[in-house]
Design a protein around this motif. Structure first.
Motif, mmCIF file in Angstrom:
data_model
loop_
_atom_site.group_PDB
_atom_site.id
_atom_site.type_symbol
_atom_site.label_atom_id
_atom_site.label_comp_id
_atom_site.label_asym_id
_atom_site.label_seq_id
_atom_site.Cartn_x
_atom_site.Cartn_y
_atom_site.Cartn_z
ATOM 1 N N ARG A 232 36.759 -68.563 -7.189
ATOM 2 C CA ARG A 232 34.942 -69.562 -6.433
ATOM 3 C C ARG A 232 35.383 -70.504 -6.578
ATOM 4 N N GLN B 65 23.879 -67.857 1.310
ATOM 5 C CA GLN B 65 23.236 -69.211 -0.346
ATOM 6 C C GLN B 65 24.439 -69.381 -0.984
ATOM 7 N N ASP B 66 24.681 -68.019 -1.410
ATOM 8 C CA ASP B 66 25.809 -67.809 -2.451
ATOM 9 C C ASP B 66 27.307 -68.288 -1.713
ATOM 10 N N HIS B 67 27.819 -70.056 -2.259
ATOM 11 C CA HIS B 67 29.527 -69.790 -1.778
ATOM 12 C C HIS B 67 30.354 -68.951 -2.034
ATOM 13 N N ASN C 196 41.305 -69.821 2.579
ATOM 14 C CA ASN C 196 39.985 -69.408 2.735
ATOM 15 C C ASN C 196 39.203 -69.919 3.956
ATOM 16 N N LEU D 172 33.963 -68.455 -2.273
ATOM 17 C CA LEU D 172 35.822 -68.910 -1.955
ATOM 18 C C LEU D 172 36.469 -68.291 -3.012
ATOM 19 N N VAL E 142 27.289 -67.301 7.089
ATOM 20 C CA VAL E 142 27.070 -68.417 5.388
ATOM 21 C C VAL E 142 25.946 -68.209 4.219
ATOM 22 N N SER F 91 22.488 -73.643 4.274
ATOM 23 C CA SER F 91 23.613 -73.278 3.753
ATOM 24 C C SER F 91 24.334 -74.976 3.875
ATOM 25 N N LYS G 287 32.057 -76.714 -1.162
ATOM 26 C CA LYS G 287 32.301 -75.511 -1.138
ATOM 27 C C LYS G 287 31.117 -75.224 0.253
ATOM 28 N N GLN G 288 30.445 -75.066 0.765
ATOM 29 C CA GLN G 288 29.342 -74.708 1.812
ATOM 30 C C GLN G 288 29.666 -75.563 3.353
ATOM 31 N N ARG G 289 30.755 -76.569 2.957
ATOM 32 C CA ARG G 289 30.994 -77.003 4.521
ATOM 33 C C ARG G 289 32.566 -76.176 4.867
ATOM 34 N N SER H 277 33.285 -72.755 3.667
ATOM 35 C CA SER H 277 32.129 -71.311 4.479
ATOM 36 C C SER H 277 31.372 -72.334 5.564
#
Length: 586
Positions: A470, A418-420, A430, A422, A416, A500, A479-481, A483
């Motif tokens: 994205r 830093q730059d997520h 996803n 999608l 996972v 993350s 978005k983090q979760r 990912s």
């Protein structure tokens, strides 16, 4: 002709289709010789008074048969030749895409996304034209032109044929000169298009930042500048391109003037009939297409050659990180031993890592902390084999990671970043990216562990909600979760969370970490974070500073050292107290 030589691998692969297509094209060229001769016979019969209804019906019938045969043959040769050129476009795009997927991050640092897209679109289309219209114009200009000249020379008058062809060397010399200029200018035009393509992609991707800083005018001005350059470069191509037809038309006019002048002389001398002269000029009219095709051929070849050179240059870039011939086709499991004496990113003079040594037992959690640029992400990049060229060894399950196939190594790692990122798809798609046919219950379970399930249920269409490009419609924490849920669904041997949890609140972070600990009791986890609360529970914590480990131990052990970790911890505790105090005073 060099581009045709370079494409011989493709012509060999599609040999059957090209042979059939070109054979049909040759038959069409021969059939085209019949109507002019028929017209000559009819005119001579009219002038002699010999034309009857029966003979006229015969000549008309011949022309109808020729027309139907030509129609059928043209239908099939187009399928064979143009169908093959479309297949070439498919092959080249797949080659490029497959090549892109093999390349390491350093390749994408050197090459802009817009430029790579231009190679896969404009350049491929130019090469496709070479294998389609280019082959057609080459073969048709030779066969049609050759058959017409032979028909003129052997069925009418060889002397008039030679006279009519006198201007042809002028066309050959000039079109060859134009072709050389076109090759150079088209390459420059394609490069300008790449710059414009890259600018467009970058601006659209960064539109939020552009608007936030009120930079729209400057961005539009920059786009206009690049667009103007692209237009200027393409106009230079168009100027050369526009010289072909007038040059060919001039040569054709000279040929007609010579044929009419000397043809009239031969008729006066009784060496040929009026019907012969009309047939001859009709044949000369048929030469217009081969001449135009000859000019088009130079144009198409030079465009195709310039584009194929660009594609070849890209495909020639070596894969920096590839599998060994004896690479193991198994997923790695077990302890991780990280022993790196020194590592530098490509093109950098200073070391990103030096003297970094640690062991992570299977089922343990490793926390990595340190300032930005301290080397945290470099450790993860080496574990993922995104970079090589380091001094030392990294083993997974007692075997060096470069002894495994890359695909197997990465199948064992849930990463996972830093730059997520999608995809422009549904939430479900996803999360289930690695297995689109995964059961709904399993996807939901992964979402629950990542503590995003309840948020998803509140979306307009639940798991079927489109997230936009994205993940534009989601918050940073969501978005983090998502990912994290995507990585959890893999059930990886090693889960890497690279800072993350930075966009979620402390309570949600605690719940996610608790769920991960319960669901991954036998699996290994690495967490990098600026927030120490994310790694307090880790079995081992390493503190990075300027590319090396300066402290190592558990949370309690590091606090007792009263060093960098302890200082970071106290500062963050103070920040929390200030935040709470601020809330209390409101």
């Amino acid at each position: 002709m060099a581009v045709f030589v370079k494409l011989k691998w493709f012509f060999a692969e599609r040999k059957r289709q090209y042979i059939l297509g070109l054979t049909m094209l040759a038959f069409v060229a021969m059939l085209n010789l019949i109507p002019p001769k028929v017209i000559g016979y009819v005119i001579d019969e009219i002038s002699k008074g010999d034309l009857t209804r029966l003979s006229l019906a015969k000549w008309v019938g011949i022309i109808v048969i020729v027309a139907i045969s030509t129609y059928i043959l043209r239908f099939y040769w187009r399928q064979m030749i143009f169908g093959s050129s479309n297949y070439l476009a498919k092959v080249l795009r797949e080659k490029l895409f497959r090549h892109f997927t093999k390349m390491s991050p350093s390749f994408y640092q050197r090459n802009r996304v817009g430029d790579l897209m231009a190679h896969a679109t404009n350049d491929v289309s130019a090469v496709q034209q070479t294998a389609g219209i280019g082959v057609l114009t080459l073969f048709d200009s030779i066969t049609t032109g050759g058959f017409v000249i032979l028909a003129m020379a052997f069925t009418i008058d060889w002397r008039l044929t030679i006279i009519a062809l006198i201007p042809m060397p002028i066309m050959a010399i000039l079109t060859n000169y134009y072709g050389k200029l076109l090759h150079m200018r088209f390459r420059e035009a394609q490069a300008a298009f790449s710059d414009l393509n890259d600018k467009t992609q970058e601006s659209i991707s960064g539109i939020k930042v552009i608007k936030t800083f009120g930079h729209e005018r400057e961005d539009i001005a920059d786009f206009r500048r690049l667009s103007k350059v692209a237009v200027e470069k393409n106009l230079k191509v168009a100027k050369i391109d526009s010289l072909f037809d007038p040059t060919i038309s001039f040569v054709i006019v000279l040929s007609f003037m010579l044929s009419l002048g000397f043809g009239a002389k031969f008729i006066y001398e009784g060496a040929m009939s009026i019907g012969d002269l009309i047939a001859f000029n009709t044949y000369l009219g048929l030469l217009v297409w081969p001449m135009l095709a000859f000019g088009m051929l130079f144009n198409i070849m030079q465009r195709g050659a310039a584009s194929y050179e660009r594609i070849e240059e890209l495909l020639a870039v070596p894969v920096e990180i590839d599998d060994k011939e004896s690479a193991l086709d198994v997923k790695p499991r077990g302890d991780i031993q990280f022993e790196v004496e020194e590592f530098k990113f490509p093109g950098e003079q200073s070391s990103a890592l030096h003297n970094v040594h640690f062991t992570l037992k299977k089922g343990e959690t490793l926390g990595i902390v340190g300032k930005t640029g301290s080397g945290k992400t470099a450790i993860l990049k080496l574990l993922l084999r995104e970079f090589e060229g380091y001094t030392g060894e990294i083993t997974f399950g007692g075997i060096a990671i470069d002894d495994y196939k890359k695909i197997k190594l990465r199948e064992s790692i849930g990463y996972v970043p830093q730059d997520h990122f999608l995809f422009s798809a549904t939430v479900f798609e996803n999360i289930a990216f690695n297995n689109p046919t995964e059961k709904k219950e399993i996807v939901e379970q992964a979402a629950k562990i990542a503590h995003i399930h309840e948020d998803i249920l509140r979306f307009s269409d639940g798991y079927k909600t489109l997230v936009g490009e994205r993940g534009v419609s989601l918050s940073g924490g969501q978005k983090q979760r998502i990912s994290i849920a995507r990585a959890i669904l893999l059930e990886p041997e090693l889960l890497i969370l690279d800072d993350s949890l930075s966009a979620v609140d402390a309570k949600t972070e605690e719940e996610i970490l608790k769920s991960l600990k319960e669901s991954r009791k036998e699996a290994t986890t690495i967490i990098t974070s600026h927030r120490l609360s994310a790694i307090e529970h880790a079995n081992q914590i390493i503190v990075m500073h300027e590319g090396t480990i300066v402290e190592k131990g558990t949370h309690k052990e590091l606090l007792a050292l009263q060093g960098r970790y302890s200082e970071m911890y106290r500062l963050q505790q103070l920040e929390r107290l200030v935040e709470k105090g601020g809330e209390a005073n409101e």
